[in-house]
Design a protein around this motif. Structure first.
Motif, PDB file in Angstrom:
ATOM      1  N   GLU A  42     -48.381 -53.050 -67.474  1.00  0.00           N
ATOM      2  CA  GLU A  42     -47.332 -53.170 -66.451  1.00  0.00           C
ATOM      3  C   GLU A  42     -45.965 -52.801 -67.031  1.00  0.00           C
ATOM      4  O   GLU A  42     -45.182 -52.074 -66.410  1.00  0.00           O
ATOM      5  CB  GLU A  42     -47.292 -54.592 -65.873  1.00  0.00           C
ATOM      6  CG  GLU A  42     -48.498 -54.957 -65.044  1.00  0.00           C
ATOM      7  CD  GLU A  42     -49.716 -55.362 -65.878  1.00  0.00           C
ATOM      8  OE1 GLU A  42     -49.576 -55.702 -67.081  1.00  0.00           O
ATOM      9  OE2 GLU A  42     -50.834 -55.321 -65.323  1.00  0.00           O
ATOM     10  N   ALA A  45     -45.771 -49.059 -67.560  1.00  0.00           N
ATOM     11  CA  ALA A  45     -45.509 -48.354 -66.302  1.00  0.00           C
ATOM     12  C   ALA A  45     -44.023 -48.421 -65.950  1.00  0.00           C
ATOM     13  O   ALA A  45     -43.417 -47.406 -65.586  1.00  0.00           O
ATOM     14  CB  ALA A  45     -46.357 -48.961 -65.181  1.00  0.00           C
ATOM     15  N   ASP A  46     -43.441 -49.605 -66.079  1.00  0.00           N
ATOM     16  CA  ASP A  46     -42.012 -49.760 -65.776  1.00  0.00           C
ATOM     17  C   ASP A  46     -41.151 -48.926 -66.721  1.00  0.00           C
ATOM     18  O   ASP A  46     -40.185 -48.291 -66.300  1.00  0.00           O
ATOM     19  CB  ASP A  46     -41.601 -51.234 -65.861  1.00  0.00           C
ATOM     20  CG  ASP A  46     -42.233 -52.083 -64.761  1.00  0.00           C
ATOM     21  OD1 ASP A  46     -42.688 -51.510 -63.737  1.00  0.00           O
ATOM     22  OD2 ASP A  46     -42.271 -53.316 -64.927  1.00  0.00           O
ATOM     23  N   SER A  51     -46.389 -45.418 -61.725  1.00  0.00           N
ATOM     24  CA  SER A  51     -47.066 -46.530 -61.064  1.00  0.00           C
ATOM     25  C   SER A  51     -47.995 -47.248 -62.033  1.00  0.00           C
ATOM     26  O   SER A  51     -48.484 -46.663 -63.006  1.00  0.00           O
ATOM     27  CB  SER A  51     -47.861 -46.030 -59.853  1.00  0.00           C
ATOM     28  OG  SER A  51     -48.968 -45.271 -60.290  1.00  0.00           O
ATOM     29  N   ARG A  52     -48.249 -48.483 -61.734  1.00  0.00           N
ATOM     30  CA  ARG A  52     -49.164 -49.267 -62.565  1.00  0.00           C
ATOM     31  C   ARG A  52     -50.583 -48.732 -62.445  1.00  0.00           C
ATOM     32  O   ARG A  52     -51.347 -48.779 -63.408  1.00  0.00           O
ATOM     33  CB  ARG A  52     -49.083 -50.736 -62.176  1.00  0.00           C
ATOM     34  CG  ARG A  52     -47.738 -51.323 -62.553  1.00  0.00           C
ATOM     35  CD  ARG A  52     -47.558 -52.734 -62.121  1.00  0.00           C
ATOM     36  NE  ARG A  52     -46.229 -53.181 -62.559  1.00  0.00           N
ATOM     37  CZ  ARG A  52     -45.779 -54.385 -62.426  1.00  0.00           C
ATOM     38  NH1 ARG A  52     -46.533 -55.306 -61.861  1.00  0.00           N
ATOM     39  NH2 ARG A  52     -44.579 -54.714 -62.832  1.00  0.00           N
ATOM     40  N   SER A  53     -50.919 -48.201 -61.291  1.00  0.00           N
ATOM     41  CA  SER A  53     -52.265 -47.652 -61.136  1.00  0.00           C
ATOM     42  C   SER A  53     -52.440 -46.386 -61.988  1.00  0.00           C
ATOM     43  O   SER A  53     -53.517 -46.132 -62.520  1.00  0.00           O
ATOM     44  CB  SER A  53     -52.593 -47.375 -59.672  1.00  0.00           C
ATOM     45  OG  SER A  53     -51.780 -46.347 -59.153  1.00  0.00           O
TER      46      SER A  53
END
Length: 118
Positions: A42, A45-46, A51-53
């Protein structure tokens, strides 16, 4: 406005020579980055603005239909972040303090003066 200049064969040759002489930018796989730094998917991703996906797909099992490879731009970005964080960690504390004091002096000098009483 500047007059346009003709692009000649020498210009194109120069670009080819430059590309051949410059080493490719460093790259780092997300798994390598996460092994080096204590960071969650997470947070990764940030950090990368994805995206986290997307990150989850990078870490899917090799035989998974959801497995995706990260783009080269992400690998370059991870290498740059790794280099920056590594430099920061190896920088002596007294240099960090000196740079921070200088940064604050510059900010103070460039700030508008506070409004006086009206």
């Amino acid at each position: 406005m500047l007059a346009q200049r003709e692009v000649r064969a020498e210009h194109l040759e120069l670009v080819v020579r430059y590309i051949k002489s410059v080493p490719p930018p460093p790259r780092m796989e997300p798994s390598e980055f996460m092994a080096r730094w204590a960071i969650t998917q997470e947070q990764l991703a940030d950090l990368l603005g994805v995206s986290r996906s997307a990150v989850a797909h990078w870490f899917s099992a090799l035989d998974s239909k959801h497995k995706r490879n990260p783009p080269e731009s992400v690998k370059r970005q991870l290498a740059e972040i790794n280099a920056l964080w590594s430099l920061y960690e190896n920088e002596p504390e007294h240099l960090r303090q000196a740079w921070e004091a200088r940064r604050l002096r510059i900010l103070k000098a460039s700030s508008p003066p506070p409004d006086g009483p009206s």
